[in-house]
Design a protein around this motif. Structure first.
Motif, mmCIF file in Angstrom:
data_model
loop_
_atom_site.group_PDB
_atom_site.id
_atom_site.type_symbol
_atom_site.label_atom_id
_atom_site.label_comp_id
_atom_site.label_asym_id
_atom_site.label_seq_id
_atom_site.Cartn_x
_atom_site.Cartn_y
_atom_site.Cartn_z
ATOM 1 N N GLY A 184 21.070 -35.357 11.447
ATOM 2 C CA GLY A 184 22.095 -34.775 10.574
ATOM 3 C C GLY A 184 21.997 -35.296 9.151
ATOM 4 O O GLY A 184 22.196 -34.557 8.184
ATOM 5 N N PHE A 185 21.678 -36.580 9.018
ATOM 6 C CA PHE A 185 21.520 -37.145 7.676
ATOM 7 C C PHE A 185 20.301 -36.547 6.974
ATOM 8 O O PHE A 185 20.362 -36.198 5.795
ATOM 9 C CB PHE A 185 21.419 -38.666 7.723
ATOM 10 N N ILE A 186 19.203 -36.406 7.707
ATOM 11 C CA ILE A 186 18.016 -35.772 7.107
ATOM 12 C C ILE A 186 18.347 -34.371 6.630
ATOM 13 O O ILE A 186 17.967 -33.965 5.525
ATOM 14 C CB ILE A 186 16.826 -35.758 8.102
ATOM 15 N N GLN A 187 19.097 -33.622 7.432
ATOM 16 C CA GLN A 187 19.454 -32.249 7.032
ATOM 17 C C GLN A 187 20.379 -32.257 5.815
ATOM 18 O O GLN A 187 20.252 -31.411 4.925
ATOM 19 C CB GLN A 187 20.095 -31.505 8.208
ATOM 20 N N ALA A 188 21.315 -33.204 5.759
ATOM 21 C CA ALA A 188 22.206 -33.309 4.600
ATOM 22 C C ALA A 188 21.414 -33.641 3.340
ATOM 23 O O ALA A 188 21.681 -33.108 2.256
ATOM 24 C CB ALA A 188 23.281 -34.360 4.859
ATOM 25 N N VAL A 189 20.430 -34.523 3.476
ATOM 26 C CA VAL A 189 19.577 -34.880 2.338
ATOM 27 C C VAL A 189 18.757 -33.675 1.905
ATOM 28 O O VAL A 189 18.657 -33.369 0.706
ATOM 29 C CB VAL A 189 18.670 -36.078 2.693
ATOM 30 N N ARG A 190 18.183 -32.958 2.861
ATOM 31 C CA ARG A 190 17.424 -31.742 2.518
ATOM 32 C C ARG A 190 18.298 -30.759 1.741
ATOM 33 O O ARG A 190 17.870 -30.181 0.741
ATOM 34 C CB ARG A 190 16.909 -31.055 3.788
#
Length: 196
Positions: A184-190
């Protein structure tokens, strides 16, 4: 836009490296020109030498052959993203060394009046957007009690250096996150980096 992405983590299988890779992929997918710099892979020497310190305010002599390629990359960028862990409530030594050796007078700032006195004036006007993407082992509460030095420094130093308030995207308590929370954090960063 040309985006310089600076990464500081020694382990290629780390979550932090996955963040770096996701950011580079996202920026490229959005049509940006990406200049990816992995400080560990490039074996960047973080140690400020005696001569570099003695010549620190001597512009342009302070632009040594060792750091000039890094300065050229910085000056060619329209935006910059730093991807790093927080260790002991600070930056990894290699990233701090990069700041110390590359963000020198005549590059990151100029001193009105010359020398080491006078008023500091930001000099990286080419950087229009900046972001720090980071991970913490400590949870948010414990980090707040410590004053969260990396967040404070990134935002204040970033504003003073680039004249744009950097985005600060942090994952706290990383070691206790579930795989879904990490993803979820990776997706938020993306999503955030995709707005560059």
């Amino acid at each position: 836009m040309r985006v310089h992405v600076v990464h500081a983590h020694p382990v290629e299988t780390s979550f932090n490296r996955a963040l770096f890779n996701a950011i580079v992929e996202e920026l490229a997918a959005k049509g940006h020109e990406v200049d990816a710099l992995n400080l560990y892979d490039e074996q960047f020497d973080a140690v400020l030498s005696r001569d570099e310190r003695l010549n620190y305010h001597d512009v342009p002599a302070n632009l040594t052959p060792e750091i000039k390629p890094y300065v050229d990359r910085l000056r060619a960028a329209d935006a910059i993203v730093f991807v790093h862990p927080v260790w002991n409530y600070g930056y990894p030594a290699i990233l701090k060394g990069y700041f110390d050796r590359v963000f020198v007078p005549g590059v990151a700032f100029v001193m009105e009046g010359g020398g080491d006195r006078g008023r500091l004036v930001p000099n990286l006007r080419n950087i229009k957007k900046a972001a720090f993407v980071t991970t913490y082992g400590g949870n948010r509460f414990r980090t707040m009690i410590m004053g969260d030095p990396p967040r404070r420094i990134a935002r204040r130093w970033g504003w003073a250096t680039f004249r744009t308030l950097p985005r600060y995207l942090a994952l706290y308590d990383m070691n206790n996150c579930t795989p879904d929370q990490l993803n979820g954090f990776i997706q938020a960063v993306r999503s955030e980096i995709g707005k560059f």
